[in-house]
Design a protein around this motif. Structure first.
Motif, PDB file in Angstrom:
ATOM      1  N   HIS A 199       0.842  -1.189   0.000  1.00 45.08           N
ATOM      2  CA  HIS A 199       0.000   0.000   0.000  1.00 45.08           C
ATOM      3  C   HIS A 199       0.886   1.250   0.000  1.00 45.08           C
ATOM      4  CE1 HIS A 199      -3.072   2.860   1.197  1.00 45.08           C
ATOM      5  NE2 HIS A 199      -3.975   1.934   0.939  1.00 45.08           N
ATOM      6  N   ALA A 200       0.533   2.245  -0.791  1.00 39.47           N
ATOM      7  CA  ALA A 200       1.337   3.464  -0.901  1.00 39.47           C
ATOM      8  C   ALA A 200       1.500   4.152   0.455  1.00 39.47           C
ATOM      9  CB  ALA A 200       0.706   4.413  -1.917  1.00 39.47           C
ATOM     10  N   PHE A 201       0.456   4.126   1.292  1.00 41.26           N
ATOM     11  CA  PHE A 201       0.541   4.741   2.618  1.00 41.26           C
ATOM     12  C   PHE A 201       1.587   4.008   3.462  1.00 41.26           C
ATOM     13  CE2 PHE A 201      -0.929   5.244   7.051  1.00 41.26           C
ATOM     14  CZ  PHE A 201      -0.936   6.631   7.132  1.00 41.26           C
ATOM     15  N   ARG A 202       1.576   2.706   3.409  1.00 41.61           N
ATOM     16  CA  ARG A 202       2.561   1.920   4.162  1.00 41.61           C
ATOM     17  C   ARG A 202       3.972   2.303   3.732  1.00 41.61           C
ATOM     18  NH1 ARG A 202       3.119  -4.704   4.661  1.00 41.61           N
ATOM     19  NH2 ARG A 202       5.077  -4.646   5.832  1.00 41.61           N
ATOM     20  N   ALA A 203       4.198   2.361   2.433  1.00 40.92           N
ATOM     21  CA  ALA A 203       5.526   2.701   1.921  1.00 40.92           C
ATOM     22  C   ALA A 203       5.944   4.096   2.390  1.00 40.92           C
ATOM     23  CB  ALA A 203       5.541   2.616   0.402  1.00 40.92           C
ATOM     24  N   ALA A 204       5.030   5.054   2.348  1.00 36.98           N
ATOM     25  CA  ALA A 204       5.350   6.425   2.763  1.00 36.98           C
ATOM     26  C   ALA A 204       5.655   6.491   4.259  1.00 36.98           C
ATOM     27  CB  ALA A 204       4.201   7.359   2.408  1.00 36.98           C
ATOM     28  N   VAL A 205       4.854   5.792   5.071  1.00 40.72           N
ATOM     29  CA  VAL A 205       5.076   5.804   6.520  1.00 40.72           C
ATOM     30  C   VAL A 205       6.389   5.113   6.856  1.00 40.72           C
ATOM     31  CG1 VAL A 205       4.213   4.947   8.739  1.00 40.72           C
ATOM     32  CG2 VAL A 205       2.633   6.010   7.117  1.00 40.72           C
ATOM     33  N   GLU A 206       6.630   3.964   6.277  1.00 36.29           N
ATOM     34  CA  GLU A 206       7.869   3.244   6.571  1.00 36.29           C
ATOM     35  C   GLU A 206       9.099   4.036   6.147  1.00 36.29           C
ATOM     36  OE1 GLU A 206       7.144  -0.629   4.835  1.00 36.29           O
ATOM     37  OE2 GLU A 206       6.391  -1.385   6.754  1.00 36.29           O
ATOM     38  N   ALA A 207       8.968   4.841   5.104  1.00 41.25           N
ATOM     39  CA  ALA A 207      10.064   5.702   4.658  1.00 41.25           C
ATOM     40  C   ALA A 207      10.112   7.006   5.453  1.00 41.25           C
ATOM     41  CB  ALA A 207       9.922   6.009   3.165  1.00 41.25           C
ATOM     42  N   ARG A 208       9.098   7.218   6.298  1.00 41.37           N
ATOM     43  CA  ARG A 208       8.962   8.455   7.078  1.00 41.37           C
ATOM     44  C   ARG A 208       8.961   9.674   6.141  1.00 41.37           C
ATOM     45  NH1 ARG A 208       9.186   7.129  12.403  1.00 41.37           N
ATOM     46  NH2 ARG A 208       9.626   9.202  13.180  1.00 41.37           N
ATOM     47  N   ASP A 264      10.361   2.601  17.167  1.00 39.62           N
ATOM     48  CA  ASP A 264      10.419   1.228  16.634  1.00 39.62           C
ATOM     49  C   ASP A 264       9.149   0.855  15.873  1.00 39.62           C
ATOM     50  OD1 ASP A 264      12.910   0.940  17.947  1.00 39.62           O
ATOM     51  OD2 ASP A 264      11.874   0.400  19.795  1.00 39.62           O
ATOM     52  N   PHE A 265       8.565   1.816  15.173  1.00 32.73           N
ATOM     53  CA  PHE A 265       7.329   1.568  14.428  1.00 32.73           C
ATOM     54  C   PHE A 265       7.602   0.690  13.221  1.00 32.73           C
ATOM     55  CE2 PHE A 265       4.339   2.318  11.071  1.00 32.73           C
ATOM     56  CZ  PHE A 265       3.121   2.310  11.719  1.00 32.73           C
ATOM     57  N   HIS A 266       6.743  -0.311  13.030  1.00 31.39           N
ATOM     58  CA  HIS A 266       6.822  -1.115  11.814  1.00 31.39           C
ATOM     59  C   HIS A 266       5.475  -1.823  11.588  1.00 31.39           C
ATOM     60  CE1 HIS A 266       8.037  -3.816  15.090  1.00 31.39           C
ATOM     61  NE2 HIS A 266       7.543  -4.804  14.361  1.00 31.39           N
ATOM     62  N   TYR A 267       5.161  -1.991  10.306  1.00 34.18           N
ATOM     63  CA  TYR A 267       3.970  -2.746   9.937  1.00 34.18           C
ATOM     64  C   TYR A 267       4.311  -4.228   9.943  1.00 34.18           C
ATOM     65  CZ  TYR A 267       1.543   1.526   8.581  1.00 34.18           C
ATOM     66  OH  TYR A 267       0.928   2.751   8.600  1.00 34.18           O
ATOM     67  N   VAL A 268       3.350  -5.035  10.371  1.00 36.20           N
ATOM     68  CA  VAL A 268       3.576  -6.478  10.418  1.00 36.20           C
ATOM     69  C   VAL A 268       2.646  -7.246   9.481  1.00 36.20           C
ATOM     70  CG1 VAL A 268       4.517  -6.460  12.755  1.00 36.20           C
ATOM     71  CG2 VAL A 268       2.058  -6.777  12.434  1.00 36.20           C
ATOM     72  N   ARG A 269       1.582  -6.597   9.025  1.00 32.69           N
ATOM     73  CA  ARG A 269       0.644  -7.288   8.140  1.00 32.69           C
ATOM     74  C   ARG A 269      -0.147  -6.245   7.351  1.00 32.69           C
ATOM     75  NH1 ARG A 269      -3.025 -10.255  11.623  1.00 32.69           N
ATOM     76  NH2 ARG A 269      -1.045 -11.073  12.328  1.00 32.69           N
ATOM     77  N   GLU A 270      -0.520  -6.632   6.147  1.00 32.54           N
ATOM     78  CA  GLU A 270      -1.328  -5.774   5.286  1.00 32.54           C
ATOM     79  C   GLU A 270      -2.461  -6.610   4.705  1.00 32.54           C
ATOM     80  OE1 GLU A 270      -0.610  -3.358   1.126  1.00 32.54           O
ATOM     81  OE2 GLU A 270       1.029  -3.478   2.576  1.00 32.54           O
ATOM     82  N   ILE A 271      -3.675  -6.117   4.867  1.00 28.53           N
ATOM     83  CA  ILE A 271      -4.860  -6.802   4.348  1.00 28.53           C
ATOM     84  C   ILE A 271      -5.575  -5.818   3.432  1.00 28.53           C
ATOM     85  CG2 ILE A 271      -7.011  -7.983   4.949  1.00 28.53           C
ATOM     86  CD1 ILE A 271      -5.699  -8.228   7.850  1.00 28.53           C
ATOM     87  N   VAL A 272      -5.844  -6.239   2.191  1.00 30.03           N
ATOM     88  CA  VAL A 272      -6.474  -5.355   1.213  1.00 30.03           C
ATOM     89  C   VAL A 272      -7.663  -6.076   0.600  1.00 30.03           C
ATOM     90  CG1 VAL A 272      -6.110  -4.012  -0.899  1.00 30.03           C
ATOM     91  CG2 VAL A 272      -4.217  -4.334   0.707  1.00 30.03           C
ATOM     92  N   ASP A 273      -8.785  -5.357   0.459  1.00 31.95           N
ATOM     93  CA  ASP A 273      -9.959  -5.978  -0.161  1.00 31.95           C
ATOM     94  C   ASP A 273      -9.719  -6.187  -1.652  1.00 31.95           C
ATOM     95  OD1 ASP A 273     -10.277  -3.348  -1.178  1.00 31.95           O
ATOM     96  OD2 ASP A 273     -12.448  -3.501  -1.094  1.00 31.95           O
ATOM     97  N   ALA A 274     -10.568  -6.982  -2.258  1.00 24.72           N
ATOM     98  CA  ALA A 274     -10.394  -7.342  -3.668  1.00 24.72           C
ATOM     99  C   ALA A 274     -10.409  -6.119  -4.577  1.00 24.72           C
ATOM    100  CB  ALA A 274     -11.484  -8.327  -4.094  1.00 24.72           C
ATOM    101  N   GLY A 275     -11.197  -5.103  -4.225  1.00 23.91           N
ATOM    102  CA  GLY A 275     -11.262  -3.901  -5.044  1.00 23.91           C
ATOM    103  C   GLY A 275     -10.114  -2.940  -4.804  1.00 23.91           C
ATOM    104  N   GLY A 276      -9.363  -3.139  -3.729  1.00 26.10           N
ATOM    105  CA  GLY A 276      -8.201  -2.312  -3.438  1.00 26.10           C
ATOM    106  C   GLY A 276      -8.486  -0.991  -2.775  1.00 26.10           C
ATOM    107  N   ARG A 277      -9.757  -0.720  -2.429  1.00 30.37           N
ATOM    108  CA  ARG A 277     -10.076   0.578  -1.820  1.00 30.37           C
ATOM    109  C   ARG A 277     -10.064   0.545  -0.300  1.00 30.37           C
ATOM    110  NH1 ARG A 277     -15.074   3.428  -4.233  1.00 30.37           N
ATOM    111  NH2 ARG A 277     -14.303   4.971  -2.769  1.00 30.37           N
ATOM    112  N   GLU A 329       3.148  -2.443  14.901  1.00 27.38           N
ATOM    113  CA  GLU A 329       3.676  -2.515  16.263  1.00 27.38           C
ATOM    114  C   GLU A 329       4.589  -1.316  16.459  1.00 27.38           C
ATOM    115  OE1 GLU A 329       5.737  -6.250  16.504  1.00 27.38           O
ATOM    116  OE2 GLU A 329       3.873  -7.396  16.673  1.00 27.38           O
ATOM    117  N   ALA A 330       4.608  -0.800  17.690  1.00 23.56           N
ATOM    118  CA  ALA A 330       5.475   0.326  18.016  1.00 23.56           C
ATOM    119  C   ALA A 330       5.646   0.371  19.529  1.00 23.56           C
ATOM    120  CB  ALA A 330       4.872   1.632  17.509  1.00 23.56           C
TER     121      ALA A 330
END
Length: 146
Positions: free
Chosen positions: A2-11, A54-67, A74-75
């Motif tokens: 997810h683009a949001f995940r990538a942006a957050v992880e990159a700060r 120490d923020f990091h995502y551990v799982r990503e769940i996306v619906d079939a439509g992607g919205r 965890e942090a």
């Protein structure tokens, strides 16, 4: 990813803000009333990045439509472990229109609430500055002739 995940992880604060719709609604895990609008939501997210360690995502769940997405994270906040989930809904253009965050356990939520409370003066000032900047831009734009 997810683009949001990538942006957050990159700060990447600019990328995070760019993903928000102007009318985004942010539902906080510790405040009763949701916050509406890009300036306050972006400022809150900047505050969150300042208080989470120490923020990091551990799982990503996306619906079939992607919205609709759920990003499990965890942090640590003030020595307390926080588990949480960002529930995200995007519009047809991929902009985030709804962001709801839930956290656990209660001790972690209390630590987050206290840390964000300390940030809130700065968060409000950042949001107001962005609103004022937008207003100056709008006032300097000449009216369109039809």
């Amino acid at each position: 990813m997810h683009a949001f995940r990538a942006a957050v992880e990159a700060r990447d604060l600019d990328a995070i803000a760019d993903l928000l719709a102007d009318d985004v609604r942010f539902t906080s895990p510790v405040a009763f009333t949701p916050y509406d609008g890009k300036p306050i939501t972006a400022a809150i997210l900047r505050g969150v990045l300042r208080v989470f360690e120490d923020f990091h995502y551990v799982r990503e769940i996306v619906d079939a439509g992607g919205r609709d997405s759920a990003l499990v994270f965890e942090a640590t906040v003030d020595g307390k472990v926080v588990n949480g989930c960002d529930f995200i809904r995007t519009d047809g253009d991929g902009k985030i229109v709804d962001l709801m965050v839930m956290v656990r356990p209660l001790q972690g939520a209390h630590a987050l609430s206290a840390a964000m409370g300390e940030q809130f003066g700065r968060i409000q000032a950042e949001a107001i500055a962005e609103l004022e900047a937008r207003q100056r831009i709008d006032e300097s734009t000449p009216p369109r002739l039809t």
